[in-house]
Design an enzyme around this catalytic site. Structure first.
Site, PDB file in Angstrom:
ATOM      1  N   GLU A 100       0.837  -1.197   0.000  1.00  0.00           N
ATOM      2  CA  GLU A 100       0.000   0.000   0.000  1.00  0.00           C
ATOM      3  C   GLU A 100       0.874   1.250   0.000  1.00  0.00           C
ATOM      4  OE1 GLU A 100      -3.198  -0.361   2.900  1.00  0.00           O
ATOM      5  OE2 GLU A 100      -3.249   1.799   3.162  1.00  0.00           O
ATOM      6  N   ASP A 102       0.235   5.296   0.651  1.00  0.00           N
ATOM      7  CA  ASP A 102      -0.824   6.175   1.172  1.00  0.00           C
ATOM      8  C   ASP A 102      -0.472   7.645   1.221  1.00  0.00           C
ATOM      9  OD1 ASP A 102      -2.543   4.161   2.123  1.00  0.00           O
ATOM     10  OD2 ASP A 102      -1.379   3.964   3.959  1.00  0.00           O
ATOM     11  N   GLU A 104      -2.417  10.546   3.323  1.00  0.00           N
ATOM     12  CA  GLU A 104      -3.538  10.837   4.223  1.00  0.00           C
ATOM     13  C   GLU A 104      -3.451  12.308   4.617  1.00  0.00           C
ATOM     14  OE1 GLU A 104      -4.726   6.769   6.489  1.00  0.00           O
ATOM     15  OE2 GLU A 104      -3.009   7.826   7.317  1.00  0.00           O
TER      16      GLU A 104
END
Ligand SMILES: *[C@@H]1O[C@H](CO)[C@@H](O)[C@H](O)[C@H]1NC(C)=O
Ligand SMILES: *[C@@H]1O[C@H](CO)[C@@H](O)[C@H](O)[C@H]1NC(C)=O
Ligand SMILES: *[C@@H]1O[C@H](CO)[C@@H](O)[C@H](O)[C@H]1NC(C)=O
Length: 294
Positions: A100, A102, A104
């Protein structure tokens, strides 16, 4: 440049641009679908908005999975009071050993800066957080956020400025995420137990709905049919003598000198947390931190 070398360059660039399996589109509804709370979406063919209220957040995902390439979206984050909210844009594979990448975006009270937290999961293990503030107010305008992924590096970019590089260090025995097709996702949700000032500031629901706006979706990557095994997709999406994919070109195998300078600037001026230098959390510096050039 002579006519002959001109012709050669032209032929090469055409061959790269038309590589089989590469998709390149910009319409939300061609590339993505809402996956959480359809009634919290509005879409007019160009602008997409997702809202968070005290009933629900919202999310979307790509229709296909991909290996290698670049995905970009332009986002205008929640304006005004966004404390307690998190908006995420990420790529992820599936299963217990998933990978993953990411972005955020952690909201804040009115006038206080957003934080951008990035993370990389490899074989199901994350704990690689970095946090930075931005050199602009991400709630005033659209800015582009991109993930570039190839067999040499994963690069996180903000308006085409690299903010993070995760290099392939397999030659040092460090696993690198490269064998699992990944989907592209985004969502907005309530995370007031941790997001803003360490969870001290809670979501003020009287300011709901919290709206994140998107446009300019771009996926320039190798699409992986779910009917095809991961190993076969990895082979299909890798360049050979006959077919060259742009993501295998030397120009994207590592940062340019200019990009390296940009990354140094971001790290010096805007980084507020790096797991690599968190000695209280890791008694032994994570392996990749000992070898990363950045
Ligand atoms: C995909 O689209 C972008 C923007 O329109 C363009 O810059 C890029 O060259 C395209 N890539 C391919 C492989 O067609
Ligand atoms: C919110 O603003 C405060 C005060 O400026 C800052 O310390 C914090 O890092 C900001 N971001 C988040 C997500 O808490
Ligand atoms: C959500 O917020 C609205 C406005 O503050 C309030 O009227 C409503 O009762 C709340 N609903 C729930 C399920 O908490």
């Amino acid at each position: 440049m002579s006519m002959v070398s001109c012709l050669v360059v032209l032929v090469v660039s055409v061959a790269v641009a038309t590589a089989v399996g590469s998709v390149n589109s910009s319409r939300f509804d061609e590339l993505f679908q809402p996956t959480w709370a359809l009634d919290h979406f509005t879409y007019d063919g160009e602008l997409l908005q997702m809202k968070l209220d005290n009933y629900s957040g919202a999310g979307f995902s790509s229709k296909s999975k991909y290996m290698y390439g670049k995905v970009t979206t332009q986002i205008k984050l929640v304006e005004g009071d966004s404390a307690g909210t998190v908006t995420a844009f990420y790529m992820s594979s599936e299963g217990p050993n998933h990978n993953e990448f990411d972005f955020e975006f952690l909201g804040n009270t009115t006038g206080e800066p957003y934080l951008v937290q990035t993370n990389v999961y490899v074989n199901g293990v994350g704990n690689r957080e970095q946090r930075l503030n931005l050199w602009f107010d991400p709630t005033k305008d659209f800015h582009s956020y991109s993930l570039l992924w190839n067999q040499r590096q994963v690069v996180f970019l903000v308006d085409d400025t690299p903010i993070r590089v995760h290099s392939n260090l397999e030659h040092r025995g460090i696993p690198y995420p490269k064998n699992q097709p990944m989907g592209v996702y985004s969502s907005i949700w309530n995370a007031d137990d941790w997001a803003t000032q360490g969870g001290r500031v809670k979501t003020d629901w009287t300011h709901a709905p919290f709206v994140a706006s998107y446009k300019g979706f771009q996926i320039d990557a190798c699409a992986c049919p779910s009917t095809v095994a991961a190993a076969e997709n990895a082979r299909r999406c890798s360049s050979t003598a006959e077919k060259r994919y742009w993501w295998d070109e030397p120009t994207v195998s590592e940062l340019s000198l200019h990009q390296s300078h940009q990354l140094l600037w971001v790290r010096a001026k805007h980084m507020v947390y790096d797991y690599c230098s968190d000695a209280t959390r890791f008694s032994v510096t994570p392996m990749e931190c000992q070898h990363h050039r950045h």
